[in-house]
Design a protein around this motif. Structure first.
Motif, short mmCIF file in Angstrom:
data_model
loop_
_atom_site.label_atom_id
_atom_site.label_comp_id
_atom_site.label_asym_id
_atom_site.label_seq_id
_atom_site.Cartn_x
_atom_site.Cartn_y
_atom_site.Cartn_z
N LEU A 16 12.08 -74.77 -10.78
CA LEU A 16 12.86 -73.54 -10.71
C LEU A 16 12.69 -72.74 -11.99
CD1 LEU A 16 16.29 -74.67 -9.20
CD2 LEU A 16 14.49 -73.35 -8.10
N PHE A 17 12.33 -71.48 -11.85
CA PHE A 17 12.16 -70.57 -12.98
C PHE A 17 13.30 -69.57 -12.92
CE2 PHE A 17 10.62 -66.69 -14.96
CZ PHE A 17 9.99 -67.16 -16.10
N ARG A 18 14.07 -69.48 -14.02
CA ARG A 18 15.22 -68.58 -14.05
C ARG A 18 15.06 -67.62 -15.23
NH1 ARG A 18 18.03 -73.84 -13.63
NH2 ARG A 18 18.45 -74.19 -11.44
N GLU A 19 14.74 -66.38 -14.91
CA GLU A 19 14.60 -65.37 -15.95
C GLU A 19 15.98 -64.96 -16.46
OE1 GLU A 19 12.60 -60.96 -16.67
OE2 GLU A 19 12.36 -61.95 -14.74
N GLN A 20 16.07 -64.68 -17.77
CA GLN A 20 17.30 -64.18 -18.37
C GLN A 20 17.32 -62.66 -18.21
OE1 GLN A 20 18.99 -67.14 -18.82
NE2 GLN A 20 19.72 -66.30 -20.71
N PHE A 21 18.14 -62.16 -17.32
CA PHE A 21 18.18 -60.72 -17.08
C PHE A 21 19.15 -60.00 -18.00
CE2 PHE A 21 16.55 -62.28 -13.00
CZ PHE A 21 15.40 -61.54 -12.94
N THR A 22 20.08 -60.75 -18.58
CA THR A 22 21.03 -60.14 -19.51
C THR A 22 20.41 -60.16 -20.90
OG1 THR A 22 22.09 -62.27 -19.86
CG2 THR A 22 23.03 -60.85 -18.15
N GLN A 23 21.13 -59.70 -21.88
CA GLN A 23 20.62 -59.68 -23.24
C GLN A 23 20.16 -61.07 -23.65
OE1 GLN A 23 23.77 -58.22 -25.70
NE2 GLN A 23 23.59 -56.14 -24.94
N ASP A 24 18.99 -61.10 -24.28
CA ASP A 24 18.54 -62.39 -24.77
C ASP A 24 18.28 -62.30 -26.26
OD1 ASP A 24 15.42 -62.58 -25.43
OD2 ASP A 24 15.65 -61.15 -23.79
N PHE A 25 18.31 -63.44 -26.90
CA PHE A 25 18.05 -63.51 -28.33
C PHE A 25 17.01 -64.60 -28.55
CE2 PHE A 25 18.72 -65.05 -32.65
CZ PHE A 25 18.72 -63.86 -33.36
N GLY A 26 15.82 -64.38 -28.05
CA GLY A 26 14.76 -65.34 -28.29
C GLY A 26 14.52 -66.32 -27.17
N ILE A 27 15.23 -66.20 -26.06
CA ILE A 27 14.97 -67.02 -24.88
C ILE A 27 14.89 -66.07 -23.69
CG2 ILE A 27 15.81 -68.85 -23.35
CD1 ILE A 27 14.95 -69.89 -26.12
N ASP A 28 13.72 -66.03 -23.06
CA ASP A 28 13.50 -65.11 -21.94
C ASP A 28 13.78 -65.74 -20.58
OD1 ASP A 28 12.57 -62.88 -23.49
OD2 ASP A 28 10.71 -63.98 -23.81
N ALA A 29 13.68 -67.08 -20.51
CA ALA A 29 13.86 -67.75 -19.23
C ALA A 29 14.15 -69.23 -19.46
CB ALA A 29 12.59 -67.59 -18.37
N HIS A 30 14.62 -69.87 -18.41
CA HIS A 30 14.79 -71.32 -18.38
C HIS A 30 14.01 -71.85 -17.19
CE1 HIS A 30 18.45 -70.01 -20.56
NE2 HIS A 30 18.11 -71.03 -21.31
N VAL A 31 13.52 -73.05 -17.30
CA VAL A 31 12.86 -73.69 -16.18
C VAL A 31 13.49 -75.06 -15.98
CG1 VAL A 31 10.94 -74.67 -17.52
CG2 VAL A 31 10.61 -74.17 -15.12
N GLU A 32 13.77 -75.39 -14.72
CA GLU A 32 14.32 -76.70 -14.40
C GLU A 32 13.22 -77.54 -13.77
OE1 GLU A 32 17.99 -78.96 -12.13
OE2 GLU A 32 17.90 -76.78 -12.08
N ILE A 33 13.05 -78.71 -14.34
CA ILE A 33 12.01 -79.63 -13.88
C ILE A 33 12.48 -80.34 -12.62
CG2 ILE A 33 10.72 -81.71 -14.49
CD1 ILE A 33 10.94 -80.76 -17.43
#
Length: 168
Positions: A16-33
């Motif tokens: 699962l790829f989850r893009e950060q659509f709100t303000q980010d501070f050095g993290i653009d997305a999270h991925v769940e293995i």
């Protein structure tokens, strides 16, 4: 372009790829293995910072074995204190290739004025090649694994400690 490319790659892995659509501070997305054998979410996450553009590839490592990334000090501090393993992904739109590097104290080096992070050419993200080392990154350090095991065993140890010894 880099975010879309990363999304495609991780989706191809079945993660699962989850893009950060709100303000980010050095993290653009999270991925769940997801588990390889039984495709099911594991709850194990990686934090991703995604960089796009050929300018990131301009400072080669010695012997042309990759390139150097010079992150901002505020981001280095944030990434090193993050609760998840942090990967920086680099997308080259001219070659349509993406490279990665995990941000750790051991991989970073101080220049006195800033930081350097080497990114080897061997750390190429490919659509059909599953990066087994990513799943290993989400495992805690061995001493944390032992502490977690002790925490799980504590109720049993307490229960056994309350029982009178068996006189034989």
């Amino acid at each position: 372009m880099g975010v879309n490319y990363a999304s495609t790659i991780f989706t191809n892995y079945g993660w699962l790829f989850r893009e950060q659509f709100t303000q980010d501070f050095g993290i653009d997305a999270h991925v769940e293995i997801f588990d390889e054998v039984d495709p099911y979410p594991t709850g194990k996450l990686l934090a991703l910072q995604i960089k796009s553009g050929k300018s990131f590839f301009e400072e080669p490592l010695p012997d042309n074995g990759g390139f150097v990334f010079r992150p901002e000090p505020k981001h280095v501090h944030y990434w090193l204190g993050h609760t998840m393993p942090v990967l920086v992904l680099f997308f080259n739109p001219e070659t349509e290739q993406m490279y990665w590097q995990q941000v750790t104290k051991e991989k970073l080096s101080s220049t006195g004025k800033g930081w350097k992070l080497p990114v080897p050419k061997s750390q190429l993200l490919e659509k059909d090649v599953f990066p087994r080392e990513f799943a290993e990154m989400v495992q805690p350090e061995p001493y944390i694994q032992r502490l977690n095991r002790l925490r799980l065993d504590l109720p049993w140890m307490q229960l056994l400690g309350m029982r009178p010894a068996n006189p034989s």
